[in-house]
Design a protein around this motif. Structure first.
Motif, short mmCIF file in Angstrom:
data_model
loop_
_atom_site.label_atom_id
_atom_site.label_comp_id
_atom_site.label_asym_id
_atom_site.label_seq_id
_atom_site.Cartn_x
_atom_site.Cartn_y
_atom_site.Cartn_z
N GLY A 196 0.78 -1.22 0.00
CA GLY A 196 0.00 0.00 0.00
C GLY A 196 0.81 1.27 0.00
N ALA A 197 2.14 1.16 -0.07
CA ALA A 197 2.99 2.35 -0.09
C ALA A 197 2.90 3.07 -1.43
CB ALA A 197 4.44 1.99 0.22
N LEU A 198 2.60 2.32 -2.49
CA LEU A 198 2.37 2.90 -3.81
C LEU A 198 0.94 2.57 -4.24
CD1 LEU A 198 5.63 2.06 -5.82
CD2 LEU A 198 4.93 4.28 -4.93
N ALA A 199 0.29 3.54 -4.88
CA ALA A 199 -1.08 3.32 -5.33
C ALA A 199 -1.10 2.25 -6.41
CB ALA A 199 -1.67 4.63 -5.87
N ARG A 200 -2.10 1.40 -6.34
CA ARG A 200 -2.23 0.32 -7.30
C ARG A 200 -3.39 0.60 -8.24
NH1 ARG A 200 -0.84 -4.90 -7.61
NH2 ARG A 200 0.00 -4.96 -5.51
N HIS A 201 -3.16 0.45 -9.54
CA HIS A 201 -4.25 0.45 -10.50
C HIS A 201 -3.86 -0.49 -11.63
CE1 HIS A 201 -1.85 3.10 -13.10
NE2 HIS A 201 -1.65 3.86 -12.05
N CYS A 202 -4.81 -0.81 -12.48
CA CYS A 202 -4.61 -1.89 -13.45
C CYS A 202 -3.48 -1.59 -14.43
CB CYS A 202 -5.90 -2.14 -14.22
SG CYS A 202 -7.14 -3.01 -13.24
N GLY A 203 -3.39 -0.33 -14.88
CA GLY A 203 -2.34 0.01 -15.82
C GLY A 203 -0.97 -0.21 -15.23
N ARG A 204 -0.77 0.25 -14.00
CA ARG A 204 0.54 0.09 -13.35
C ARG A 204 0.82 -1.38 -13.07
NH1 ARG A 204 1.47 3.79 -8.28
NH2 ARG A 204 1.87 5.27 -9.97
N GLU A 205 -0.18 -2.11 -12.62
CA GLU A 205 0.01 -3.53 -12.32
C GLU A 205 0.42 -4.31 -13.57
OE1 GLU A 205 -2.87 -7.12 -10.92
OE2 GLU A 205 -2.86 -5.32 -9.66
N SER A 206 -0.20 -4.02 -14.70
CA SER A 206 0.14 -4.71 -15.94
C SER A 206 1.57 -4.41 -16.37
CB SER A 206 -0.84 -4.31 -17.06
OG SER A 206 -2.14 -4.76 -16.77
N HIS A 207 1.95 -3.15 -16.27
CA HIS A 207 3.31 -2.77 -16.66
C HIS A 207 4.35 -3.41 -15.74
CE1 HIS A 207 1.27 0.79 -18.73
NE2 HIS A 207 1.88 0.11 -19.70
N VAL A 208 4.04 -3.50 -14.45
CA VAL A 208 4.96 -4.14 -13.51
C VAL A 208 5.10 -5.63 -13.83
CG1 VAL A 208 5.26 -4.84 -11.09
CG2 VAL A 208 4.69 -2.47 -11.64
N ASP A 209 4.00 -6.29 -14.17
CA ASP A 209 4.07 -7.71 -14.52
C ASP A 209 4.93 -7.94 -15.76
OD1 ASP A 209 2.51 -8.43 -12.38
OD2 ASP A 209 0.63 -8.46 -13.51
N VAL A 210 4.76 -7.09 -16.76
CA VAL A 210 5.59 -7.21 -17.97
C VAL A 210 7.05 -6.94 -17.64
CG1 VAL A 210 6.07 -6.20 -20.23
CG2 VAL A 210 3.70 -6.66 -19.55
N ALA A 211 7.29 -5.92 -16.82
CA ALA A 211 8.67 -5.59 -16.44
C ALA A 211 9.33 -6.73 -15.68
CB ALA A 211 8.69 -4.31 -15.60
N LYS A 212 8.56 -7.42 -14.84
CA LYS A 212 9.12 -8.57 -14.12
C LYS A 212 9.54 -9.67 -15.09
CE LYS A 212 5.87 -9.22 -11.02
NZ LYS A 212 5.11 -9.83 -9.90
N SER A 213 8.75 -9.91 -16.11
CA SER A 213 9.10 -10.94 -17.10
C SER A 213 10.39 -10.57 -17.84
CB SER A 213 7.95 -11.13 -18.10
OG SER A 213 6.79 -11.60 -17.45
N VAL A 214 10.49 -9.32 -18.27
CA VAL A 214 11.67 -8.88 -19.02
C VAL A 214 12.92 -8.91 -18.15
CG1 VAL A 214 12.72 -6.95 -20.25
CG2 VAL A 214 10.30 -7.49 -20.61
N THR A 215 12.84 -8.35 -16.95
CA THR A 215 14.02 -8.25 -16.08
C THR A 215 14.42 -9.60 -15.52
OG1 THR A 215 12.58 -7.62 -14.22
CG2 THR A 215 13.60 -5.84 -15.49
N SER A 216 13.45 -10.51 -15.29
CA SER A 216 13.83 -11.85 -14.83
C SER A 216 14.60 -12.58 -15.93
CB SER A 216 12.59 -12.65 -14.41
OG SER A 216 11.75 -12.89 -15.52
N GLY A 217 14.19 -12.40 -17.18
CA GLY A 217 14.94 -12.99 -18.28
C GLY A 217 16.36 -12.47 -18.35
#
Length: 370
Positions: free
Chosen positions: A285-306
């Protein structure tokens, strides 16, 4: 790597009333202006991240599997061919190659999970997840062991493993693997093949509350990244300080190598952990959550984990193929396997071949007094 079931925030009564008032459709009907108002609380549509994973991860994991298996397999084969003369650094390197090879061997399973769904059952889900994380931690901790061994030999001229080397090196490796097994216990306990009704697919996922997800991420951050990085940075900073006071091209080559070692580890894994930190702050809850941000974070996790897993393919290059002795040993192994010019190459074998470490000019310089 493994999917996480944290159960995103639970809607309270006021949030649920707002959701009913502002959102008149199901998950897939969000308009461009509706996403922010409707998705301030989960669940959110995952079309963007899922489609990206289906297209991106299978190809990436397949490539990393081939490169990592070939590179680390070559390192292990060369070192095992000279196992009677392995130094402490060579032994750590052998364990590192095994850890990286075992890690990339799990990638085809995760490629299938990303492309279709998890079709291997809960038992293999637990084993694959645990095997992945055991070798993830082992790779980072073994890099720290190599750094500390070189720090002692170069900065303090202390050979920790020169007296009774086999017993001490073996004990160190047992401790490292034991810690990694301990760190992987949550995978054996909480991983399972979970069917998501909303996605209509089965995935290998964690099933624990939010506090468990946060604790696991902190463990990975500290034990798998920060601690090894701090050890490497300190040891190599002291090594560089010593090497800068010396002269000669071989020591200059060693100086460049130790800089590349730390930079490669940091560049490969820092982006991933920064994204994980953002995701954790959103969960807390330290950062506001909304669908756009959540989707971008999920994509970023995939790219950076690779990018992070790519480090398994870089290790053979950084810790072996840049070493003169390693190249000689690999060439001799190829010669013994039937390559042309065997007799001529055997006559050119240096007399110091069996006494030096096989992996870098830094180790050679530390024992030769250059």
């Amino acid at each position: 790597m493994v999917s996480e079931v944290s159960g995103r925030q639970v809607l309270d009564a006021s949030d649920f009333a707002m959701l009913l008032e502002n959102c008149s459709s199901a998950y897939g009907d969000y308009g461009e202006n509706e996403s922010d108002s409707c998705c301030t609380s989960p669940p959110c549509p995952q079309d963007l991240s899922l489609n990206f994973d289906r297209a991106f991860l299978p190809a990436l994991y397949s490539l990393l599997f081939l490169l990592g298996l070939l590179g680390n397999g070559a390192v292990a084969a060369v070192l095992l061919s000279q196992r009677a003369a392995l130094s402490s650094t060579d032994t750590f390197l052998l364990h590192l190659a095994v850890a990286d090879a075992l890690l990339v061997m799990t990638l085809p399973l995760w490629a299938v999970d990303a492309a279709i769904q998890w079709v291997f059952g809960s038992g293999l889900c637990k084993v694959a997840g645990a095997l992945f994380n055991i070798n993830f931690y082992a790779g980072a901790l073994l890099l720290a062991c190599i750094s500390f061994d070189r720090y002692l030999s170069i900065v303090h001229a202390t050979q920790l493993y020169r007296r009774g080397p086999r017993a001490r090196v073996a004990l160190t490796c047992v401790v490292v693997w034991g810690l990694c097994l301990l760190f992987a216990l949550p995978d054996f306990i909480f991983l399972s093949a979970h069917h998501d009704e909303r996605l209509k697919a089965t995935h290998c996922e964690y099933s624990f509350p939010q506090v468990g997800r946060t604790a696991l991420r902190l463990l990975q951050l500290v034990a798998g990244f920060l601690l090894p990085l701090l050890v490497m940075a300190y040891c190599y900073a002291r090594i560089l300080a010593v090497l800068l006071l010396s002269r000669g091209q071989r020591r200059l080559r060693a100086m460049r190598l130790v800089v590349v070692v730390v930079v490669a580890f940091a560049l490969c894994w820092t982006p991933y952990y920064l994204v994980v930190l953002v995701d954790t702050l959103m969960d807390l809850g330290a950062l506001a959550r909304h669908c756009g941000r959540e989707s971008h974070v999920d994509v970023a996790k995939s790219v950076t984990s690779g990018l992070g897993y790519m480090h398994c393919c870089l290790n053979p290059l950084l810790y072996a193929f840049v070493g003169i002795k390693f190249r000689e040993r690999m060439w001799m192994l190829l010669v013994r396997l039937g390559c042309p010019g065997q007799r001529a190459l055997q006559r050119q074998q240096p007399s110091s071949f069996r006494r030096d470490s096989s992996w870098s000019e830094t180790t050679e310089a530390s024992f030769s007094g250059l």
